[in-house]
Design a protein around this motif. Structure first.
Motif, short mmCIF file in Angstrom:
data_model
loop_
_atom_site.label_atom_id
_atom_site.label_comp_id
_atom_site.label_asym_id
_atom_site.label_seq_id
_atom_site.Cartn_x
_atom_site.Cartn_y
_atom_site.Cartn_z
N GLY A 8 -0.58 -9.67 -0.30
CA GLY A 8 -1.64 -9.39 0.65
C GLY A 8 -2.96 -9.14 -0.06
N GLU A 9 -3.98 -8.79 0.74
CA GLU A 9 -5.32 -8.51 0.21
C GLU A 9 -5.53 -7.00 0.16
OE1 GLU A 9 -9.04 -10.88 1.36
OE2 GLU A 9 -9.25 -9.04 2.54
N HIS A 10 -5.85 -6.49 -1.02
CA HIS A 10 -6.08 -5.06 -1.20
C HIS A 10 -7.38 -4.65 -0.51
CE1 HIS A 10 -6.23 -1.44 -4.19
NE2 HIS A 10 -5.76 -1.11 -3.00
N SER A 11 -7.44 -3.43 0.02
CA SER A 11 -8.65 -2.95 0.69
C SER A 11 -9.74 -2.59 -0.31
CB SER A 11 -8.31 -1.74 1.57
OG SER A 11 -7.70 -0.74 0.79
N ARG A 12 -9.41 -2.52 -1.60
CA ARG A 12 -10.40 -2.24 -2.64
C ARG A 12 -10.58 -3.45 -3.55
NH1 ARG A 12 -10.52 3.86 -3.41
NH2 ARG A 12 -9.34 4.61 -1.63
N GLU A 13 -11.50 -3.34 -4.50
CA GLU A 13 -11.80 -4.49 -5.35
C GLU A 13 -10.75 -4.73 -6.44
OE1 GLU A 13 -15.76 -4.65 -6.86
OE2 GLU A 13 -16.66 -3.99 -4.99
N SER A 14 -9.98 -3.73 -6.77
CA SER A 14 -9.00 -3.87 -7.85
C SER A 14 -7.67 -4.39 -7.31
CB SER A 14 -8.77 -2.52 -8.53
OG SER A 14 -8.31 -1.58 -7.56
#
Length: 610
Positions: free
Chosen positions: A525-531
């Motif tokens: 999935g896509e993390h809610s933060r940049e890392s």
């Protein structure tokens, strides 16, 4: 019989293939009560599903003792190579323009190519029965376009018709009888010149379309430029440099009758035909009689601007879903594609078991990947990247630029301008287009548009329309920010568990369902933060015989975000791959092992510091 060869060219969705349906129907090409599908020339599955033309195709109609060979062309800029080749076969062109949308980027591209060939186009303003039609304004736009493209005085004096392709009529005036397409047929016969050919010279034709037939093998289509051809005649195939590729016989000569290819015994100069029996000849080779002195002139095609890496699938799930998984099979398929599609270039990559595939755009390469996937191939695809060049005069680095035309509702203009300027786009024009919409023109690097289309649709609530066209090369614009969000990466292999995904979904947007197979290094999935964040998707609930308050709360999962092939290709970053199999599209990291990923990141940081 008199012959007229004409191409139908236009921007995508302006009604080319629908108009050809009506031309075939009204000319008597179909038998009475014959069942004919809508958009009959869109024959392959991808064309039917997407509603677009991908490959150029020929049809033929007879009108008052004149045979008109019609070539239907694609409208997408990514398939512009097809249009460039086809203009070599024809003496005239019907330029179709939507009465509401007007002149769009691909209209400019195809008209420019036609005018440069010396063709005098016929202009048809289509869909004039639309509620938002503005035929008079569109007529002015077309004249301004011809003038801007350097049309001669005779080309500027173009004939024009008003039409509704879906309803099957075309008239010289807006208030005409609106009965049939006879005005268009008569104009083609009157305005398009007969082929200028040399009937007394040795037989020669240039191959413009290559197809594979289950019964005939390789079939090459083109216009006979000179002489007369007969079945089983001896021929030679010449490259553009004059070298002889092969010699052979024309085992089949096929002429177009309606939608069908009909075997004939001989063909005359000026006709568009298909030939079979040659094993090496390809586009744009010259097929000619043994006494032919040299090759005929062929149009050079614009170079590709975008490249992707096609690799074998080396994930833990490799070989379970596809039948064709080896690099040899992938190589053969790619080089076969490059034979018939001159806009694609294939080279061997520096990596093992990988190939560099260069083309015109994400859609063109996406269609190729989808075709291979349906044929049983398993592939791993890298992020698209633009092909830069050095300016021959200044030696400076240059990158491909695109002209982007955006139609959006007024409330969304701010966010579109902000996003495109962040991607190094320069606004060239902004004007209201009626109905509360604004039309904006940008000049932007091609790499700035990679992955933007989905974001654009989200920002405009699905109401925005974006059209793009290759506009040449410009100075390198410097770094452009990529995807801001990081990835949720699996640390384990197995099947995703509902219990684990319920806890993981708090960290971002999920791409997988419970029960799907996952492996170490796969993107969940896509993390809610940049890392990036490493998570365990197969962790199960610990079962005990003690009940506790709150333990049996309903664990409701948010439906995962499922990406199409094009969305997945545009989404991945440089250190990520798209795994494509006949049954699945998965995202993964380039290096599945976390220790290898850390080494790769340290190397990137060291290179950046240096």
């Amino acid at each position: 019989m008199q012959i007229r060869n004409v191409a139908i060219i236009a921007h995508v969705d302006h009604g080319k293939t629908t108009l050809v349906d009506k031309l075939l129907g009204q000319s008597g090409a179909f038998r009475e009560h014959q069942a004919v599908t809508e958009r009959a020339l869109d024959r392959n599955d991808l064309e039917k599903e997407r509603g677009i033309t991908i490959l150029a195709k020929c049809a033929s109609v007879v009108w008052q003792d004149t045979r008109i060979n019609i070539v239907d062309t694609p409208g997408h800029a990514d398939f512009g190579g097809e249009v460039e080749r086809i203009l070599n076969m024809v003496d005239g062109a019907i330029v179709l323009v939507d009465a509401a949308e007007g002149v769009l980027p691909q209209t400019k591209f195809v008209v420019g190519k036609a005018l440069a060939r010396g063709i005098h186009p016929i202009v048809v303003v289509n869909k004039v029965d639309r509620q938002d039609a503005r035929p008079d304004e569109v007529h002015t736009e077309i004249f301004d376009l011809f003038a801007a493209l350097g049309a001669s005085d005779s080309q500027l004096d173009f004939p024009m018709l008003y039409a509704s392709g879906r309803n099957g009529w075309a008239d010289e005036t807006l208030d005409g009888p609106r009965q049939d397409l006879s005005a268009l047929f008569n104009l083609v016969v009157r305005h398009v010149p007969a082929p200028t050919v040399k009937p007394d010279e040795p037989f020669a034709m240039v191959a413009s379309i290559l197809e594979y037939d289950n019964f005939l093998g390789r079939v090459l289509t083109g216009r006979v430029e000179q002489g007369m051809g007969k079945v089983n005649m001896q021929v030679k195939v010449l490259r553009r440099d004059g070298s002889v590729v092969e010699t052979g016989r024309l085992t089949k000569l096929l002429s177009f009758r309606g939608l069908d290819r009909v075997p004939v015994d001989e063909v005359m100069a000026g006709d568009i035909i298909a030939v079979a029996g040659l094993s090496e000849g390809t586009i744009p080779d010259t097929i000619g009689a043994p006494e032919l002195g040299g090759p005929l002139e062929a149009i050079p095609v614009d170079p590709p601007t975008l490249a992707m890496t096609f690799r074998i699938n080396d994930s833990p799930l490799a070989g379970r879903e596809g039948k064709k998984v080896t690099s040899r099979q992938i190589r053969e398929r790619l080089f076969r594609e490059a034979e018939g599609n001159v806009a694609i270039k294939i080279t061997d990559s520096n990596e093992t078991d990988a190939f560099e595939v260069a083309g015109r755009g994400e859609l063109q390469l996406g269609v190729l990947i989808e075709q291979m996937r349906r044929e049983g191939f398993e592939l791993t695809i890298g992020r698209p990247r633009v092909l830069t060049r050095r300016n021959p005069e200044t030696g400076e680095r240059e990158e491909p630029m695109e002209e982007v035309l955006v139609d959006v509702d007024e409330p969304y203009t701010g966010v579109v301008v902000e996003k495109l300027s962040r991607r190094k786009g320069d606004m060239r024009d902004m004007r209201p287009s009626g109905g509360g919409k604004v039309r904006m023109t940008f000049n932007i690097p091609s790499r700035g548009l990679i992955g933007y289309h989905g974001e654009f649709l989200t920002d405009t609530r699905g109401t925005g329309i974006m059209n793009r066209l290759f506009a040449g090369y410009g100075a390198w614009k410097g770094p452009i920010e990529g995807r801001r969000a990081g990835s949720l990466i699996s640390t384990e292999a197995g099947e995703a568990v509902h219990y684990s995904l319920w806890y993981i979904q708090e960290r971002g947007t999920m791409f997988v369902n419970p029960g799907e197979k996952v492996y170490q290094g796969m993107i969940l999935g896509e993390h809610s933060r940049e890392s990036d964040l490493e998570v365990n998707p197969i962790k199960e609930k610990k079962l005990t015989n003690i009940r506790a308050a709150g333990k049996d709360d309903a664990m409701l999962l948010i439906p995962p975000r499922k990406m199409s092939l094009e969305q997945a290709i545009a989404y991945v970053e440089d250190d990520e791959f798209v795994e494509v199999t006949p049954t699945a599209i998965r995202l993964r990291k380039r290096y599945l092992d976390p220790n290898e990923r850390k080494r790769f990141e340290r190397k990137i940081d060291a290179d950046a510091a240096a």
